[in-house]
Write a protein that holds these residues in place. Structure first.
Motif, PDB file in Angstrom:
ATOM      1  N   ALA A   1      77.657  22.034  26.513  1.00  0.00           N
ATOM      2  CA  ALA A   1      78.871  22.698  25.670  1.00  0.00           C
ATOM      3  C   ALA A   1      79.203  23.293  24.742  1.00  0.00           C
ATOM      4  CB  ALA A   1      80.079  20.751  25.625  1.00  0.00           C
ATOM      5  N   ASP A   2      79.131  24.441  24.301  1.00  0.00           N
ATOM      6  CA  ASP A   2      79.248  24.931  23.131  1.00  0.00           C
ATOM      7  C   ASP A   2      80.144  26.028  23.573  1.00  0.00           C
ATOM      8  OD1 ASP A   2      78.646  26.868  20.959  1.00  0.00           O
ATOM      9  OD2 ASP A   2      77.698  25.543  20.482  1.00  0.00           O
ATOM     10  N   ALA A   3      81.126  27.058  22.733  1.00  0.00           N
ATOM     11  CA  ALA A   3      81.834  28.039  23.036  1.00  0.00           C
ATOM     12  C   ALA A   3      80.827  28.833  22.980  1.00  0.00           C
ATOM     13  CB  ALA A   3      83.504  27.581  22.446  1.00  0.00           C
ATOM     14  N   ASP A   4      79.512  29.504  22.126  1.00  0.00           N
ATOM     15  CA  ASP A   4      78.843  29.763  22.013  1.00  0.00           C
ATOM     16  C   ASP A   4      78.486  30.309  23.519  1.00  0.00           C
ATOM     17  OD1 ASP A   4      79.616  30.659  20.119  1.00  0.00           O
ATOM     18  OD2 ASP A   4      78.412  29.991  18.571  1.00  0.00           O
TER      19      ASP A   4
ATOM     20  N   ILE B   1      86.404  19.930  11.589  1.00  0.00           N
ATOM     21  CA  ILE B   1      85.464  19.492  12.085  1.00  0.00           C
ATOM     22  C   ILE B   1      85.664  21.227  12.959  1.00  0.00           C
ATOM     23  CG2 ILE B   1      84.109  18.250  13.864  1.00  0.00           C
ATOM     24  CD1 ILE B   1      84.605  17.059  11.802  1.00  0.00           C
ATOM     25  N   GLY B   2      84.805  22.676  12.979  1.00  0.00           N
ATOM     26  CA  GLY B   2      84.770  23.403  13.163  1.00  0.00           C
ATOM     27  C   GLY B   2      83.429  23.514  14.204  1.00  0.00           C
ATOM     28  N   ALA B   3      82.875  24.603  14.091  1.00  0.00           N
ATOM     29  CA  ALA B   3      82.274  24.820  15.351  1.00  0.00           C
ATOM     30  C   ALA B   3      80.283  24.500  14.747  1.00  0.00           C
ATOM     31  CB  ALA B   3      81.534  26.552  15.088  1.00  0.00           C
ATOM     32  N   ASN B   4      80.678  25.208  13.255  1.00  0.00           N
ATOM     33  CA  ASN B   4      79.455  24.390  12.528  1.00  0.00           C
ATOM     34  C   ASN B   4      79.099  22.968  12.133  1.00  0.00           C
ATOM     35  OD1 ASN B   4      78.742  27.103  11.519  1.00  0.00           O
ATOM     36  ND2 ASN B   4      79.939  26.736   9.871  1.00  0.00           N
ATOM     37  N   SER B   5      80.687  22.355  12.152  1.00  0.00           N
ATOM     38  CA  SER B   5      80.141  20.632  12.323  1.00  0.00           C
ATOM     39  C   SER B   5      79.852  20.461  13.511  1.00  0.00           C
ATOM     40  CB  SER B   5      81.621  20.150  11.718  1.00  0.00           C
ATOM     41  OG  SER B   5      81.713  20.990  10.178  1.00  0.00           O
ATOM     42  N   ARG B   6      80.435  20.409  14.398  1.00  0.00           N
ATOM     43  CA  ARG B   6      79.858  20.429  15.518  1.00  0.00           C
ATOM     44  C   ARG B   6      78.526  20.899  15.824  1.00  0.00           C
ATOM     45  NH1 ARG B   6      84.502  18.714  18.511  1.00  0.00           N
ATOM     46  NH2 ARG B   6      86.657  19.413  17.853  1.00  0.00           N
ATOM     47  N   LYS B   7      78.119  21.661  15.320  1.00  0.00           N
ATOM     48  CA  LYS B   7      76.734  22.482  15.734  1.00  0.00           C
ATOM     49  C   LYS B   7      75.806  20.788  15.313  1.00  0.00           C
ATOM     50  CE  LYS B   7      76.937  27.023  16.484  1.00  0.00           C
ATOM     51  NZ  LYS B   7      76.350  27.018  18.082  1.00  0.00           N
ATOM     52  N   ALA B   8      75.797  20.428  13.818  1.00  0.00           N
ATOM     53  CA  ALA B   8      75.377  19.655  13.095  1.00  0.00           C
ATOM     54  C   ALA B   8      75.674  18.175  13.965  1.00  0.00           C
ATOM     55  CB  ALA B   8      76.592  19.825  11.997  1.00  0.00           C
ATOM     56  N   ILE B   9      76.996  17.969  14.658  1.00  0.00           N
ATOM     57  CA  ILE B   9      76.366  16.565  15.099  1.00  0.00           C
ATOM     58  C   ILE B   9      76.380  16.886  16.490  1.00  0.00           C
ATOM     59  CG2 ILE B   9      78.496  15.438  16.663  1.00  0.00           C
ATOM     60  CD1 ILE B   9      80.480  16.775  14.328  1.00  0.00           C
ATOM     61  N   ARG B  10      76.164  17.327  17.180  1.00  0.00           N
ATOM     62  CA  ARG B  10      74.377  17.600  18.683  1.00  0.00           C
ATOM     63  C   ARG B  10      73.106  17.697  17.881  1.00  0.00           C
ATOM     64  NH1 ARG B  10      77.748  22.670  19.669  1.00  0.00           N
ATOM     65  NH2 ARG B  10      79.595  22.183  21.202  1.00  0.00           N
ATOM     66  N   SER B  11      73.243  17.596  16.969  1.00  0.00           N
ATOM     67  CA  SER B  11      72.058  18.310  15.901  1.00  0.00           C
ATOM     68  C   SER B  11      71.605  16.415  16.076  1.00  0.00           C
ATOM     69  CB  SER B  11      71.628  18.946  15.193  1.00  0.00           C
ATOM     70  OG  SER B  11      71.438  20.038  15.602  1.00  0.00           O
ATOM     71  N   TYR B  12      72.453  16.104  14.873  1.00  0.00           N
ATOM     72  CA  TYR B  12      72.463  14.508  14.289  1.00  0.00           C
ATOM     73  C   TYR B  12      72.342  13.667  16.161  1.00  0.00           C
ATOM     74  CZ  TYR B  12      73.533   9.808  12.503  1.00  0.00           C
ATOM     75  OH  TYR B  12      72.770   8.473  12.180  1.00  0.00           O
TER      76      TYR B  12
ATOM     77  N   SER C   1      69.188  13.674  17.289  1.00  0.00           N
ATOM     78  CA  SER C   1      67.865  12.926  16.768  1.00  0.00           C
ATOM     79  C   SER C   1      68.204  11.074  16.801  1.00  0.00           C
ATOM     80  CB  SER C   1      67.984  13.583  15.364  1.00  0.00           C
ATOM     81  OG  SER C   1      69.288  12.125  14.738  1.00  0.00           O
ATOM     82  N   LEU C   2      68.862  10.886  17.443  1.00  0.00           N
ATOM     83  CA  LEU C   2      69.364   9.281  17.752  1.00  0.00           C
ATOM     84  C   LEU C   2      69.044   9.159  19.090  1.00  0.00           C
ATOM     85  CD1 LEU C   2      72.729   8.916  16.143  1.00  0.00           C
ATOM     86  CD2 LEU C   2      71.111   8.260  15.635  1.00  0.00           C
ATOM     87  N   GLY C   3      69.201  10.813  19.939  1.00  0.00           N
ATOM     88  CA  GLY C   3      69.027  10.054  21.155  1.00  0.00           C
ATOM     89  C   GLY C   3      70.296   9.466  21.947  1.00  0.00           C
ATOM     90  N   TRP C   4      71.171  10.095  21.227  1.00  0.00           N
ATOM     91  CA  TRP C   4      72.575   9.781  22.276  1.00  0.00           C
ATOM     92  C   TRP C   4      73.862  11.217  23.204  1.00  0.00           C
ATOM     93  CZ3 TRP C   4      76.409   7.990  18.319  1.00  0.00           C
ATOM     94  CH2 TRP C   4      76.310   6.047  17.088  1.00  0.00           C
ATOM     95  N   PRO C   5      73.887  11.133  23.460  1.00  0.00           N
ATOM     96  CA  PRO C   5      74.561  12.560  24.212  1.00  0.00           C
ATOM     97  C   PRO C   5      75.277  13.292  23.292  1.00  0.00           C
ATOM     98  CG  PRO C   5      75.564  10.819  25.612  1.00  0.00           C
ATOM     99  CD  PRO C   5      75.300   9.984  24.721  1.00  0.00           C
ATOM    100  N   ALA C   6      74.753  14.790  23.061  1.00  0.00           N
ATOM    101  CA  ALA C   6      74.953  15.118  22.297  1.00  0.00           C
ATOM    102  C   ALA C   6      76.457  16.466  22.236  1.00  0.00           C
ATOM    103  CB  ALA C   6      73.495  15.891  22.423  1.00  0.00           C
ATOM    104  N   ASP C   7      77.392  15.384  22.756  1.00  0.00           N
ATOM    105  CA  ASP C   7      78.354  16.584  22.963  1.00  0.00           C
ATOM    106  C   ASP C   7      79.040  16.700  21.616  1.00  0.00           C
ATOM    107  OD1 ASP C   7      79.480  14.118  21.962  1.00  0.00           O
ATOM    108  OD2 ASP C   7      80.925  12.697  23.159  1.00  0.00           O
ATOM    109  N   GLY C   8      79.277  16.594  20.173  1.00  0.00           N
ATOM    110  CA  GLY C   8      79.620  17.355  18.950  1.00  0.00           C
ATOM    111  C   GLY C   8      80.874  17.045  18.769  1.00  0.00           C
ATOM    112  N   TYR C   9      80.788  15.295  18.999  1.00  0.00           N
ATOM    113  CA  TYR C   9      81.958  15.263  19.106  1.00  0.00           C
ATOM    114  C   TYR C   9      82.231  13.681  18.252  1.00  0.00           C
ATOM    115  CZ  TYR C   9      86.391  12.250  20.472  1.00  0.00           C
ATOM    116  OH  TYR C   9      87.882  11.810  20.808  1.00  0.00           O
ATOM    117  N   PRO C  10      83.207  14.263  17.305  1.00  0.00           N
ATOM    118  CA  PRO C  10      83.355  13.229  16.178  1.00  0.00           C
ATOM    119  C   PRO C  10      83.614  11.969  16.585  1.00  0.00           C
ATOM    120  CG  PRO C  10      84.475  15.268  15.258  1.00  0.00           C
ATOM    121  CD  PRO C  10      83.921  15.564  16.826  1.00  0.00           C
TER     122      PRO C  10
END
Length: 428
Positions: free
Chosen positions: A280-283, A393-404, A407-416
């Motif tokens: 789920a990434d616009a890119d 919370i722009g594209a870079n923040s969402r990418k950082a959220i996904r990566s975090y 790392s936790l094994g959570w669904p990586a949806d980029g949603y804060p």
């Protein structure tokens, strides 16, 4: 444990925010008109930090003298400039509005509740019928679907009812003199003077929002100069009082942004279990048949090669959409996924569709701006680069959220959300 001073300050602010979240959320529950949105822009701009208490380095008269020379050097006639600025002084209400940043961002479901109200749908359907002949001609000329134009018309000005009553010259001069984005405002101010010089509208009728957005389609001046058209044939590009000119101008803008006639803006889809939400990434753009191969269901039977991105506007717990070229064209009109989603759904609702089937996670409380800043700070401190600490919370923040999240094994949806923030601060 004694934290560094900046971090202690952030945590104190965060604690206060968490204590007051419910009260602030109640204040945020306002379904205001969705027409209060940024105008279409043809250029990205950078903002400087807001500081309403710092006086400008020069007087308004000094700034105006410098800008007058720049305008004349750019080809503006002295008489046009002097008439436009006769009696103009800074509008403090405009500067105050520019410096005001909402503490909370409304959740997408609340935004849609206001944007796609029953009253707006009924009014939009009436406009489709009332202007059917004009809309058919615009559709033929520009290849933009009429229901999308009417949806934008409704979002931007409630079908021409609220176009703004502030002097565009005074508003933009105020922002160029002491606003957050003086260079951008000055560019738009020069474009507004070019509108006057072209003769489309007298200065007394060059009215718009506090930010300088104009007319029934809320164009900023540079967008007007590039894309406004005279569709009713009266010799003037009149987006203020001519629905034909306003709608055709919006169609011209959307066509230039890549609109594909007859293609859906997007479609609500169902995702399979164990889906990789990091897609789920616009890119990331895949043909619809590739999404189908990944187990995505409810795709339209046509447009198999059309390239779509996956949008999860409320994270993996909410509805999922595949969005296509027309969604991206709407984003160029207003770079907000909530706005583009509202336009798309409203355009379908005008034809008795557009119902979102999946449930929104209405139990989610939005993060305040202070909380979003803490979230970005903590992501950065843990090595997940959010691209800046600004509460946006722009594209870079969402990418950082996904990566975090990965790392936790959570669904990586980029949603804060609150759960993510609590996890970040619990591991300090």
């Amino acid at each position: 444990m004694l934290y560094p001073v900046p971090l202690r300050h952030s945590l104190i602010c965060l604690s206060l925010c968490l204590l007051s979240a419910c009260a602030d959320q109640q204040a945020n529950q306002q379904n205001t008109a969705a027409s209060a949105t940024p105008a279409p822009s043809t250029a990205a701009t950078a903002s400087k930090p807001s500081n309403a208490d710092v006086a400008p380095a020069q007087s308004f008269a000094q700034w105006l003298a410098q800008f007058r020379q720049q305008a004349l050097d750019a080809g503006i006639q002295p008489a046009i400039f002097d008439q436009a600025f006769a009696g103009v002084s800074p509008d403090e209400a405009v500067v105050k509005a520019d410096n005001s940043q909402p503490e909370f961002t409304r959740p997408v479901w609340e935004y849609l509740d206001g944007a796609i109200s029953a009253a707006r749908v009924r009014r939009g359907q009436a406009m489709l019928n009332e202007h059917a002949t004009t809309l058919a001609a615009i559709e033929q000329a520009y290849g933009v679907d009429r229901q999308a134009l009417v949806a934008i018309w409704g979002m931007e000005s409630s079908f021409g009812q609220f176009t703004g009553d502030k002097s565009v010259i005074r508003s933009l001069a105020s922002l160029a003199y002491e606003g957050r984005r003086p260079a951008f405002a000055q560019t738009q101010l020069l474009a507004a003077l070019q509108i006057l010089q072209h003769g489309d509208v007298p200065s007394s009728q060059l009215l718009g929002s506090w930010a300088g957005a104009m007319g029934q389609t809320q164009f900023i001046p540079s967008t007007y100069n590039h894309y406004a058209v005279d569709f009713d044939g009266d010799g003037r590009r009149n987006i203020w009082t001519s629905p034909a000119d306003a709608l055709a101008s919006a169609a011209n803008y959307l066509r230039s942004s890549g609109w594909q006639q007859g293609q859906p803006w997007g479609v609500e889809v169902t995702l399979p279990e164990s889906f990789d939400y990091a897609l789920a990434d616009a890119d990331i753009r895949k043909p619809l048949n590739e999404w189908r191969a990944l187990g995505v269901k409810n795709l339209p039977p046509d447009f198999a090669q059309a390239r779509a991105s996956l949008l999860l506007p409320a994270g993996y717990r909410g509805p999922a959409f595949l969005v296509l070229d027309n969604f991206r064209a709407i984003l160029k009109y207003n770079n907000s996924t909530s706005y583009a989603l509202a336009v798309g759904l409203l355009s379908e609702r005008l034809l008795n569709g557009g119902q979102v089937l999946a449930k929104w996670p209405r139990d989610d409380l939005p993060l305040s701006r202070a909380q979003r800043i803490v979230l970005q700070e903590q992501l950065s401190s843990k090595g997940f680069n959010p691209g800046g600490v600004d509460g946006i919370i722009g594209a870079n923040s969402r990418k950082a959220i996904r990566s975090y999240q990965q790392s936790l094994g959570w669904p990586a949806d980029g949603y804060p959300n609150q759960a993510l923030l609590q996890k970040l601060i619990s591991t300090l």
